[in-house]
Design an enzyme around this catalytic site. Structure first.
Site, PDB file in Angstrom:
ATOM      1  N   ASN B 642      52.607  51.235 114.348  1.00  0.00           N
ATOM      2  CA  ASN B 642      52.905  52.665 114.314  1.00  0.00           C
ATOM      3  C   ASN B 642      51.629  53.427 114.665  1.00  0.00           C
ATOM      4  OD1 ASN B 642      53.135  55.383 113.427  1.00  0.00           O
ATOM      5  ND2 ASN B 642      54.897  54.813 112.166  1.00  0.00           N
ATOM      6  N   VAL B 714      44.008  47.801 110.619  1.00  0.00           N
ATOM      7  CA  VAL B 714      43.273  49.032 110.912  1.00  0.00           C
ATOM      8  C   VAL B 714      42.763  49.729 109.658  1.00  0.00           C
ATOM      9  CG1 VAL B 714      44.463  49.481 113.094  1.00  0.00           C
ATOM     10  CG2 VAL B 714      45.451  50.348 110.954  1.00  0.00           C
ATOM     11  N   GLU B 716      40.340  49.211 107.410  1.00  0.00           N
ATOM     12  CA  GLU B 716      38.939  49.354 107.006  1.00  0.00           C
ATOM     13  C   GLU B 716      37.980  49.577 108.166  1.00  0.00           C
ATOM     14  OE1 GLU B 716      38.320  46.456 103.410  1.00  0.00           O
ATOM     15  OE2 GLU B 716      40.135  45.903 104.470  1.00  0.00           O
TER      16      GLU B 716
END
Ligand SMILES: Cc1cc2nc3c(=O)[nH]c(=O)nc-3n(C[C@H](O)[C@H](O)[C@H](O)COP(=O)(O)OP(=O)(O)OC[C@H]3O[C@@H](n4cnc5c(N)ncnc54)[C@H](O)[C@@H]3O)c2cc1C
Ligand code: SF4
Lengths: 360, 750
Positions: B642, B714, B716
């Site tokens: 997403n 995605v 960190e």
């Protein structure tokens, strides 16, 4: 939180009577007092809620041109009052540079003047603090002293007064109107907060039960409205107390300064009127090259007595630079509109050349 | 888990729902306040617990005025080491990799300020709070050890969670000897506390020997098992509910003492009990990022290639447990170098034990490494981006393995072009804005491992054409409910609005840990496998059923899409899921799936997400106030489920980088060890005005090895690269190399 009485008086007289009891505290917006109560720093036996008192929430222009601001006017309402902003733009700028919108909506004028220091050792009930408990000692010495005072401090206490609002107010000779058991009186804001001396717990000239009813800006304040700025230094662009701040107000006739006002914030236990700086500026042309050097000399005079209270010597140099810049900004003129980041170094400002001269 | 179910992809395709920038499924619930966080639970008969915490950092509690607390109106019970009932497990034990030693009133020892030392249970929160104060603890205190120099140094057995503390490849001394230039960089990073918006809270209720706990948890099944072990009940007797978490950042992955005490209290008083920590109490027992003192040496030859890279880190931990911020490990997998050496030293100080905090080691270590790279580039007179490109690693520098995928070059190019990096002057103090502020540009490389854990999921296709996916996945603000539902819809071959995703409860199949940026990859793989398993079963039914238009297609010859099975070779021949079930006389059909990394791929490839962050700062030339005026990041992280949510995670990470570079700094009094800025008035994180322009871009990357879905992570990576890029931009603006984070005005003043 301790158990306490809660009273909601219907008149100023009732309020004063209720608050004269030992351990009583006025409750206004509560943004400072409730935090202190939750931390256990302040444990009042009685809260006297003044928020419903009639007649304390107006901003009035008096017949002589003075502006009277009721103690219950919120920081937000005052900062957005068009007539007030026009008359005292630096005060509005200072207000809007403080706290957050939510806090300003709740915080009152009286509460802002009366807010307590942000000294971390004052806040922490487990630390020794002469201001909280006379004679206990002061754990701030030897701790993190970045935020502590460089002017007017004593061995007993090195804390600062954190208000932004008070800084331009003290520059403009504001007056505090007070109601007490013996009737009303008034005190210049400059004389309202005490320096710590041996008795830091004695923070203001208010006697037990006395209530601030209004802050009055004298008519002469309007003389500075075209050249008034507030500048506040801090790492976070918004929603942070000042590392140091300065309010500069200049009355200019034919391009020359006829009267100058300078005050510093976050450097002492009170909003610091830098009277020593002001004469350096009188008679100076604000458009001449070299105004910045004059401003710097004035700022140096303002900080002449300064000395570090710990590992904060750089704050003195910073205060001089902030004061200098505030004067330069004021010389350039009050902005036509409130900057998007009020009081910020990053507010859109008149262009400075490398030499620091001001253009338009 | 030995039997890894391979992800069957024959019957469903990823891509109809996955990949779309859908808004959050739970958005309306959250903005209307209908999403229930742990502290929102108010079961009948609820009592409130507050713990008293220590104001000294080392010593013993010598007295507690229990009587004073007990007579306070409303106080029901006071728990101290003297009356604390036994627990089935030692809170000072290390039962597994994610066990931290914690305080559950096992004795009167004080090992850090803010440590829980007693629990008060009362009818109201106010009474419990005042009861805790009335305990007026006294101590036999010893001097606190705070800071690198006061604490005791030691050689740690491990850093992070089980990583070796030291590493060497090649001969660094030979590399330095052969270098044309050796630069040294020293950087300190402070203690930071996670401080999610939602403070930790728990509501515990016993029904006989059955326990229900509402508690935010990033590791639902693990926490359920831990509670069961502590309270000596079978795991199935414990229900842990964690439907929404208001931010975790690692601190909600680990069980802590006060949670145990709250459960104990509920059993003692025979009522449900709630314990919600205050913001101030977030600065104590809940973990933090330890401070680091880093020293880097970079040897470079005349062509600007590294000849040796040495990264040493001193990391603080507590006096009683070990979690060392593995900062030096950030140098293992990024820049090509023939010789690489990393070393960690521990320092024991009197704080709580650090723990994993968003990009543990990667954040602090990347800050050090990126500053060091910048310093070397400047010394060479090379553009810092060019210098990074010259040292681009085609294989993993530490292991020599190929990368499963690495689109970092594309990130550099995309980021540089979006930012407008070209033409950057090499020397500092060359750029000004129209207001006269110094302007500086800096770059940092972002990188984060792409791990997977283990998860299971259960899928159900119902006759009414809807699908259900069940997995104890974790919604902690990152958008898991949305992204995982997108994968579920594709896995089930249904439209998104026909799919219900049930998550956040220990009653559901184990969704694994939401940490290490591996949740979407792990839970997503399990979900997709479960969905396609259900569709496969459905296909079996249909293709064997003479009445079906799909009869004879062969199990592999059909594809599920939008609630219908289609013949792969003839789109016109299809049948609705419901019709297939109906004819088979079934109300529903179930599938199961698991997610985990294929060990063969793990052995063969190095797996990382990458990115490039470009920062512009403006610095007042006299006052040195800093503002990050622009932050641009380009990231490659495999398949993006997403893009809207991924960008939100990445920009959030980058803002965390601003926080790291300029704001967060937990100040402990050196004498008492007490955190002195333990609230949001004192402990600063950026506000909107500090992040006027933060943009994350996604760079296309196909990874065939991380997992069947090609998902990395995605969560960190945005923190890494950013802090260094900002510090480098500050240097470029001012000519001053910061040697400590956060960068303070006074540090630049000259
Ligand atoms: C997170 C945070 C950030 C902040 N940042 C800033 C900042 O950047 N700059 C800044 O200037 N301020 C800042 N503030 C402080 C804020 O301005 C004060 O809390 C506020 O102005 C206090 O007003 P109040 O009405 O809420 O006072 P209260 O909290 O109700 O009262 C404060 C004190 O004043 C006394 N008092 C109130 N009214 C009267 C009266 N009429 N007469 C006599 N005594 C009275 C009360 O007894 C109490 O002791 C911040 C506060 C917070 C919590
Ligand atoms: S500096 Fe003043 S307010 Fe702070 S601890 Fe010392 S006495 Fe108290």
């Amino acid at each position: 939180m301790n158990l306490f009485d809660y009273v909601r008086p219907a008149s100023v007289a009732e309020a004063v009577a209720a608050a004269s009891a030992p351990g009583a505290a006025y409750l206004a917006g509560g943004t400072n007092l409730l935090d202190l109560m939750k931390a256990g720093t302040h444990r009042p036996a009685r809260l006297v809620d003044i928020t419903r008192l009639p007649g304390l929430d107006a901003i009035e222009v008096l017949p002589d041109g003075a502006i009277r601001i009721g103690a219950l006017v919120t920081n937000a309402d005052l900062a957005r009052d068009p007539a007030f902003v026009a008359a005292a733009p630096a005060v509005a700028e200072a207000l809007l540079s403080g706290a957050s919108p939510q806090l300003r909506n709740a915080a009152t004028v009286g509460g802002n003047v009366m807010q307590r220091t942000r000294c971390a050792y004052f806040y922490d009930p487990d630390s020794a603090c002469n201001r909280r408990e006379p004679g206990a000692g002061c754990d701030a010495h030897g701790g993190d002293t970045r935020g502590q005072a460089v002017l007017g401090w004593s061995e007993a206490c090195i804390a600062t007064h954190p208000s932004d609002f008070c800084v331009p107010l003290v520059a403009l000779d504001a007056v505090v109107e007070i109601a007490g058991a013996d009737g009303a009186r008034e005190v210049a804001l400059e004389a309202f907060h005490n320096l710590p001396g041996d008795d830091p717990a004695n923070e203001t000239v208010l006697r037990p039960g006395e209530l601030i009813t209004a802050i009055r800006l004298p008519a002469e304040a309007a003389r500075f409205k075209a050249h008034a700025r507030y500048l506040k230094l801090r790492e976070r662009t918004s929603y942070a107390f000042a590392l140091v701040s300065a309010a500069a107000s200049l009355a200019i006739e034919d391009g020359a300064i006829v009267e100058a006002r300078l005050a510093l914030g976050a450097v002492a236990a009170k909003p610091w009127r830098a009277r020593a700086a002001e004469p350096h500026l009188v008679g100076v042309s604000v458009t001449a090259a070299g105004f910045e050097e004059v401003a710097r000399r004035a700022a140096e005079a303002a900080l002449q007595e300064a000395r570090p209270s710990g590992d904060n010597a750089r704050k003195i140099e910073l205060a001089m630079r902030v004061a200098t810049r505030a004067l330069v900004l004021a010389a350039a003129g009050s902005p036509a509109r409130m900057p998007a980041l009020p009081g910020s170094v990053f507010a859109p400002v008149p262009t400075l050349t490398a030499a620091g001269d001001v253009h338009g | 888990m030995a039997d890894i179910i391979p992800t069957p992809t024959g019957h469903v395709r990823l891509g109809s729902n996955a990949g779309q920038p859908l808004t959050r499924r739970d958005g309306v619930l959250k903005v209307t306040g209908a999403a229930t966080y742990a502290a929102d639970n108010r079961p009948d008969g609820l009592a409130y617990a507050v713990f008293a915490h220590s104001s000294v950092a080392r010593g013993r509690v010598t007295s507690l005025d229990v009587d004073a607390a007990k007579v306070h109106p409303g106080v029901i019970e006071v728990i101290t080491p003297a009356n604390r009932p036994p627990l089935g497990r030692d809170p000072d034990g290390k039962a597994h990799m994610f066990s931290w030693r914690t305080e559950a009133l096992q004795n009167d020892t004080v090992r850090y300020a803010g440590q829980p030392i007693a629990l008060v249970v009362a009818e109201t929160l106010e009474a419990a709070t005042e009861g805790a104060r009335l305990l007026a603890p006294r101590y036999a205190a010893e001097p606190a050890r705070i800071g690198f120099d006061a604490g005791e140094a030691y050689d740690p057995p491990a850093v992070g969670i089980g990583s070796p503390p030291n590493f060497a490849k090649g001969d660094v001394e030979a590399g330095f000897a052969a270098a044309d230039q050796v630069t040294e960089t020293r950087i300190e990073t402070p203690l930071q506390y996670h401080n999610a918006l939602e403070p930790h809270a728990i509501v515990a209720a016993w029904d006989g020997d059955r326990l229900t706990v509402d508690v935010p948890s990033q590791a639902i099944a693990m926490a359920r098992n831990d509670f069961a072990a502590y309270f000596e009940v079978p795991p199935e007797n414990v229900t842990l509910r964690s439907p929404f978490i208001g931010g975790g950042f690692g601190s909600k992955a680990i069980l802590n003492g006060p949670q145990l005490l709250c459960v104990l209290a509920a059993r003692m008083v025979g009522r449900p009990v709630k314990l919600a920590v205050t913001r101030q109490q977030m600065f104590g027992h809940l973990g933090h990022r330890g401070a680091t003192r880093q020293h880097l040496r970079l040897g470079v030859d005349g062509e600007g290639h590294l000849t040796a890279l040495e990264h040493n880190a001193i990391s603080t931990t507590s006096s009683f447990d070990d979690f060392l911020e593995p900062a030096a490990n950030a140098s293992h997998n990024l820049y090509a170098t023939p010789a690489l050496k990393t070393h960690h030293t521990g320092v024991r100080v009197d704080t709580g034990t650090p723990g994993p905090m968003r990009a543990p080691g990667e954040a602090s270590g990347s800050a050090g490494l990126e500053c060091a790279m910048d310093e070397a580039a400047a010394a060479l007179g090379l553009d810092p981006l060019e210098f990074r490109l010259r040292n681009y690693s085609e294989t993993d520098p530490a292991s020599g393995k190929p990368f499963s995928s690495k689109a970092l070059r594309e990130c550099y190019a995309e980021g540089a072009s979006r930012f407008g990096w070209a033409g950057r002057p090499l020397a500092p103090r060359q750029m000004r804005d129209e207001a006269g502020c110094l302007v500086g540009w800096g770059v940092g490389t972002a990188m984060f491992p792409a791990p997977m854990f283990q998860a299971k999921a259960r899928a159900t296709l119902a006759r009414d054409g809807t699908g259900l996916m069940e997995i104890a996945a974790v919604e902690m603000g990152q958008g898991a409910l949305t992204a995982l539902a997108q994968i579920a819809a594709d896995g089930l071959g249904l439209d998104g609005d026909k799919v219900e995703l049930r998550a956040g409860s220990s009653e559901l199949p184990d969704g694994g840990i939401a940490g290490g940026s591996g949740h979407t990859a792990t839970a997503g793989s399990a979900i997709f496998a479960a969905g396609s398993d259900a569709v496969r079963k459905l296909a079996e039914l249909a293709t064997r059923d003479e009445a079906s238009p799909l009869f004879g297609a062969g199990n592999a010859g059909v594809v599920g899409r939008a609630g219908r099975l289609h013949r792969a070779d003839d789109e016109r021949r299809s049948e609705a899921y419901g019709d297939i079930l109906q004819r088979a006389g079934l109300s529903h059909i179930e599938g199961e799936g698991a997610g985990a990394r294929d060990p063969a791929d793990a052995a063969e490839y190095a797996m990382f997400s990458h990115g490039a962050v470009f920062a512009e700062v403006k610095v007042d030339p006299d006052l040195y106030q800093i503002r990050v005026s622009r932050l641009v990041g380009a990231f490659a992280a495999g398949r993006i489920i997403n893009p809207r949510l991924a960008k939100s995670q990445l920009t959030g990470g980058m803002i965390w980088g601003i926080s790291f570079a300029l704001h967060e700094d937990a100040i402990h009094d050196p004498r008492t060890g007490r955190p002195m800025n333990a609230d949001f008035a004192g402990y600063h994180v950026p506000v909107n005005a500090d992040a006027p322009s933060v943009e994350a871009f996604l760079v296309e990357e196909v990874d065939r090895h991380v997992n069947a879905l090609g998902i990395k992570g995605v969560g960190e990576i945005g923190v890494t690269g950013s802090a260094g890029a900002i510090a480098n931009a500050v240097w470029h603006a001012t000519g001053v190399r910061p040697n400590r984070f956060p960068i303070r005005i006074e540090a630049l003043l000259h």
